[in-house]
Structure formats: structure tokens, C-alpha cells
Design a protein around this motif. Structure first.
Motif, PDB file in Angstrom:
ATOM      1  N   GLN A   5       0.824  -1.204   0.000  1.00  0.00           N
ATOM      2  CA  GLN A   5       0.000   0.000   0.000  1.00  0.00           C
ATOM      3  C   GLN A   5       0.863   1.261   0.000  1.00  0.00           C
ATOM      4  O   GLN A   5       0.516   2.252  -0.636  1.00  0.00           O
ATOM      5  N   ILE A   6       1.994   1.212   0.715  1.00  0.00           N
ATOM      6  CA  ILE A   6       2.903   2.361   0.705  1.00  0.00           C
ATOM      7  C   ILE A   6       3.460   2.587  -0.701  1.00  0.00           C
ATOM      8  O   ILE A   6       3.479   3.709  -1.209  1.00  0.00           O
ATOM      9  N   SER A   7       3.918   1.505  -1.324  1.00  0.00           N
ATOM     10  CA  SER A   7       4.556   1.637  -2.640  1.00  0.00           C
ATOM     11  C   SER A   7       3.568   2.041  -3.732  1.00  0.00           C
ATOM     12  O   SER A   7       3.953   2.671  -4.716  1.00  0.00           O
ATOM     13  N   SER A   8       2.282   1.706  -3.544  1.00  0.00           N
ATOM     14  CA  SER A   8       1.306   2.016  -4.592  1.00  0.00           C
ATOM     15  C   SER A   8       0.551   3.320  -4.347  1.00  0.00           C
ATOM     16  O   SER A   8      -0.096   3.850  -5.248  1.00  0.00           O
ATOM     17  N   SER A   9       0.649   3.852  -3.122  1.00  0.00           N
ATOM     18  CA  SER A   9      -0.114   5.063  -2.802  1.00  0.00           C
ATOM     19  C   SER A   9       0.589   6.334  -3.297  1.00  0.00           C
ATOM     20  O   SER A   9       1.810   6.451  -3.240  1.00  0.00           O
ATOM     21  N   THR A  10      -0.206   7.260  -3.782  1.00  0.00           N
ATOM     22  CA  THR A  10       0.326   8.572  -4.199  1.00  0.00           C
ATOM     23  C   THR A  10      -0.120   9.662  -3.227  1.00  0.00           C
ATOM     24  O   THR A  10       0.169  10.834  -3.431  1.00  0.00           O
ATOM     25  N   ASP A  11      -0.809   9.248  -2.194  1.00  0.00           N
ATOM     26  CA  ASP A  11      -1.315  10.187  -1.183  1.00  0.00           C
ATOM     27  C   ASP A  11      -0.365  10.165   0.015  1.00  0.00           C
ATOM     28  O   ASP A  11      -0.259   9.150   0.713  1.00  0.00           O
ATOM     29  N   ASN A  12       0.325  11.279   0.244  1.00  0.00           N
ATOM     30  CA  ASN A  12       1.320  11.335   1.326  1.00  0.00           C
ATOM     31  C   ASN A  12       0.731  11.013   2.692  1.00  0.00           C
ATOM     32  O   ASN A  12       1.347  10.320   3.507  1.00  0.00           O
ATOM     33  N   GLU A  13      -0.461  11.522   2.937  1.00  0.00           N
ATOM     34  CA  GLU A  13      -1.058  11.316   4.252  1.00  0.00           C
ATOM     35  C   GLU A  13      -1.379   9.838   4.478  1.00  0.00           C
ATOM     36  O   GLU A  13      -1.112   9.289   5.558  1.00  0.00           O
ATOM     37  N   LYS A  14      -1.910   9.175   3.456  1.00  0.00           N
ATOM     38  CA  LYS A  14      -2.207   7.745   3.580  1.00  0.00           C
ATOM     39  C   LYS A  14      -0.914   6.938   3.725  1.00  0.00           C
ATOM     40  O   LYS A  14      -0.819   6.024   4.548  1.00  0.00           O
ATOM     41  N   ALA A  16       1.828   7.930   4.981  1.00  0.00           N
ATOM     42  CA  ALA A  16       2.362   8.184   6.319  1.00  0.00           C
ATOM     43  C   ALA A  16       1.662   7.303   7.354  1.00  0.00           C
ATOM     44  O   ALA A  16       2.298   6.780   8.272  1.00  0.00           O
ATOM     45  N   ILE A  17       0.350   7.124   7.189  1.00  0.00           N
ATOM     46  CA  ILE A  17      -0.408   6.260   8.099  1.00  0.00           C
ATOM     47  C   ILE A  17       0.087   4.815   7.993  1.00  0.00           C
ATOM     48  O   ILE A  17       0.268   4.122   8.999  1.00  0.00           O
ATOM     49  N   PHE A  18       0.340   4.363   6.760  1.00  0.00           N
ATOM     50  CA  PHE A  18       0.864   3.016   6.565  1.00  0.00           C
ATOM     51  C   PHE A  18       2.254   2.878   7.203  1.00  0.00           C
ATOM     52  O   PHE A  18       2.558   1.869   7.840  1.00  0.00           O
ATOM     53  N   ALA A  19       3.093   3.896   7.010  1.00  0.00           N
ATOM     54  CA  ALA A  19       4.447   3.873   7.580  1.00  0.00           C
ATOM     55  C   ALA A  19       4.390   3.828   9.102  1.00  0.00           C
ATOM     56  O   ALA A  19       5.150   3.097   9.755  1.00  0.00           O
ATOM     57  N   ASP A  20       3.458   4.590   9.677  1.00  0.00           N
ATOM     58  CA  ASP A  20       3.286   4.604  11.128  1.00  0.00           C
ATOM     59  C   ASP A  20       2.862   3.220  11.628  1.00  0.00           C
ATOM     60  O   ASP A  20       3.386   2.718  12.633  1.00  0.00           O
ATOM     61  N   SER A  21       1.926   2.592  10.911  1.00  0.00           N
ATOM     62  CA  SER A  21       1.459   1.251  11.298  1.00  0.00           C
ATOM     63  C   SER A  21       2.595   0.236  11.249  1.00  0.00           C
ATOM     64  O   SER A  21       2.729  -0.614  12.129  1.00  0.00           O
ATOM     65  N   LEU A  22       3.430   0.328  10.221  1.00  0.00           N
ATOM     66  CA  LEU A  22       4.569  -0.582  10.097  1.00  0.00           C
ATOM     67  C   LEU A  22       5.579  -0.348  11.215  1.00  0.00           C
ATOM     68  O   LEU A  22       6.143  -1.296  11.762  1.00  0.00           O
ATOM     69  N   ALA A  23       5.795   0.914  11.546  1.00  0.00           N
ATOM     70  CA  ALA A  23       6.732   1.234  12.625  1.00  0.00           C
ATOM     71  C   ALA A  23       6.272   0.606  13.938  1.00  0.00           C
ATOM     72  O   ALA A  23       7.070   0.028  14.687  1.00  0.00           O
ATOM     73  N   THR A  43       8.530  10.982   8.553  1.00  0.00           N
ATOM     74  CA  THR A  43       8.945  12.395   8.579  1.00  0.00           C
ATOM     75  C   THR A  43       9.118  12.956   7.167  1.00  0.00           C
ATOM     76  O   THR A  43       8.902  14.143   6.941  1.00  0.00           O
ATOM     77  N   GLU A  44       9.525  12.100   6.236  1.00  0.00           N
ATOM     78  CA  GLU A  44       9.690  12.558   4.847  1.00  0.00           C
ATOM     79  C   GLU A  44       8.342  12.851   4.211  1.00  0.00           C
ATOM     80  O   GLU A  44       8.219  13.744   3.376  1.00  0.00           O
ATOM     81  N   LEU A  45       7.318  12.105   4.636  1.00  0.00           N
ATOM     82  CA  LEU A  45       5.975  12.294   4.086  1.00  0.00           C
ATOM     83  C   LEU A  45       5.232  13.425   4.785  1.00  0.00           C
ATOM     84  O   LEU A  45       4.538  14.215   4.139  1.00  0.00           O
ATOM     85  N   LEU A  46       5.377  13.487   6.094  1.00  0.00           N
ATOM     86  CA  LEU A  46       4.699  14.525   6.884  1.00  0.00           C
ATOM     87  C   LEU A  46       5.679  15.130   7.888  1.00  0.00           C
ATOM     88  O   LEU A  46       5.659  14.789   9.077  1.00  0.00           O
ATOM     89  N   PRO A  47       6.576  16.004   7.429  1.00  0.00           N
ATOM     90  CA  PRO A  47       7.566  16.593   8.342  1.00  0.00           C
ATOM     91  C   PRO A  47       6.918  17.519   9.369  1.00  0.00           C
ATOM     92  O   PRO A  47       6.059  18.338   9.042  1.00  0.00           O
ATOM     93  N   SER A  48       7.316  17.331  10.635  1.00  0.00           N
ATOM     94  CA  SER A  48       6.842  18.195  11.724  1.00  0.00           C
ATOM     95  C   SER A  48       7.728  17.930  12.932  1.00  0.00           C
ATOM     96  O   SER A  48       8.439  16.920  12.987  1.00  0.00           O
ATOM     97  N   THR A  49       7.660  18.815  13.899  1.00  0.00           N
ATOM     98  CA  THR A  49       8.434  18.616  15.126  1.00  0.00           C
ATOM     99  C   THR A  49       8.050  17.307  15.798  1.00  0.00           C
ATOM    100  O   THR A  49       8.901  16.557  16.291  1.00  0.00           O
TER     101      THR A  49
END
Length: 209
Positions: A5-14, A16-23, A43-49
């Protein structure tokens, strides 16, 4: 499925959610380097403090549990990079500053880290992270009197910190303050559910029979 889903998604927010779940999943499995890698991807998808802090903490955890020096330095450097990004917007975050210090202590410039920890204590004498780390460094170098000073202070401000009590008990034992050591270790047994900690405490109590 999440990787696909990460590799096929073009939506940064989605993504990022997948990356968070994997983490989270990798962290639960104890694969700390992979967990940190996905925190970094977040952080690369949704950079913030906040995301920088989460990535820094993930790499710091991998750094803390690394068994060889090469990984200690690699993950320590990554943790420091993200923590320094946090410090740009939170310059007064002394807990993060103390963790940056520890990445120096375990790297090629240990004195830089020790001086940084001491500066934190000068600024905030009750900083729990700095007190704990200075206490641990004192134990590692055999300076048990200094360790007692740090851990007595820390346990007075943070009476739920089992790790601090454990190392206080060890430091009392190493300075032949047997009754104090017994008292601390017995208090840990009364409230600590972790069997590994209990086994370690029991081994010290057996030595004092």
C-alpha cells in the motif's frame, strides 16, 4: 499488505499512516532498526516537530539496544539528527538535549556528551533524564558514591522509577551499605511485576545472605 500500500499510494497522508502502522508493528516485534526506518519515512511524508521527535525516539531506542559499536554509532547519529531538528523549534527541551548527550557519550566524543549532561543539571538540577544517565555513567565507571548521589536524588523526585531504585540498590551494595541495599531491593520486589528484574534483584539478595 502495508508495504504494498505504501509503494502504490500517491497520497502522502495515507502513506504516512501506513508507515506509522509498520513502525508500530516492527517495534512490537523487536525489529527496532526497521521501526526507526519507517518513522524516518513518516517524517519525509509529513515533516513536523512531532514526527521528528518520534523518529528520534525510535532511532534512540535502536541505539540503546544495539549490541555492536558500529550500530551504536550509526543509530546514535540518526537519533541525534532528528533530535537536533526538534531542538530547532524546542530549544528548551532538556530531555531531548540529554538524549543527544548520550549519543555523544557512546560515540567517538564521550566528553562532549558528559559536559552536555552536566550543563543540563546546572540548568535544571532535577532533570530526570540527565540524572539517570549521569548515574548510569557513574556506575559504569565504578564511581558508586557519585551514582548514589544521582539515584538518591532521582528516586526522591520520581518514586515510581524502578530502574533508578535498582541501580541505587546496586550502588549501595558495591559500597558495602548492605542494609540499605537490602531495603531498596526488597521494596522493588513488592511492586515490580517484571520477572527479569525480580530475578536480578533476587540474585543480589542471595549474595547478601
Amino acid at each position: 499488505d502495508l508495504l504494498n500500500q505504501i509503494s502504490s499510494s500517491t497520497d502522502n497522508e495515507k502513506s504516512a499512516i501506513f508507515a506509522d502502522s509498520l513502525a508500530v508493528l516492527y517495534d512490537e516485534l523487536g525489529l527496532l532498526d526497521s521501526a526507526a526506518s519507517f518513522r524516518e519515512q513518516y517524517t519525509e511524508l509529513l515533516p513536523s516537530t512531532e514526527s521528528y521527535l518520534m523518529a528520534g525516539e525510535a532511532y534512540y531506542k535502536a541505539f540503546s539496544f544495539s549490541a555492536n559499536q558500529e550500530n551504536v554509532e550509526k543509530y546514535g547519529q540518526k537519533a541525534r539528527e532528528f533530535f537536533e531538528k526538534v531542538m530547532e523549534s524546542q530549544p528548551d527541551n532538556l530531555d531531548v538535549k540529554a538524549k543527544i548527550a548520550m549519543t555523544y557519550v557512546s560515540g567517538s566524543t564521550p566528553m562532549q556528551g558528559i559536559m552536555l549532561l552536566r550543563s543540563i543539571i546546572e540548568e535544571d538540577p532535577e532533570n530526570k533524564v540527565a540524572l539517570f544517565n549521569l548515574g548510569i555513567l557513574s556506575v559504569q565507571s565504578g564511581q558508586y558514591d557519585r551514582a548514589i548521589e544521582r539515584f538518591e536524588k532521582l528516586t526522591s523526585i520520581d518514586p515510581e522509577n524502578v530502574q533508578a531504585f535498582y541501580f541505587l540498590g546496586v550502588s549501595y551494595y558495591e559500597t558495602n551499605q548492605i542494609e540499605k541495599s537490602k531495603s531498596v531491593f526488597n521494596s522493588i520486589l513488592e511492586k515490580e511485576p517484571d520477572e527479569t528484574v525480580k530475578a536480578s534483584v533476587d540474585s543480589y539478595l542471595e549474595l547478601m545472605q
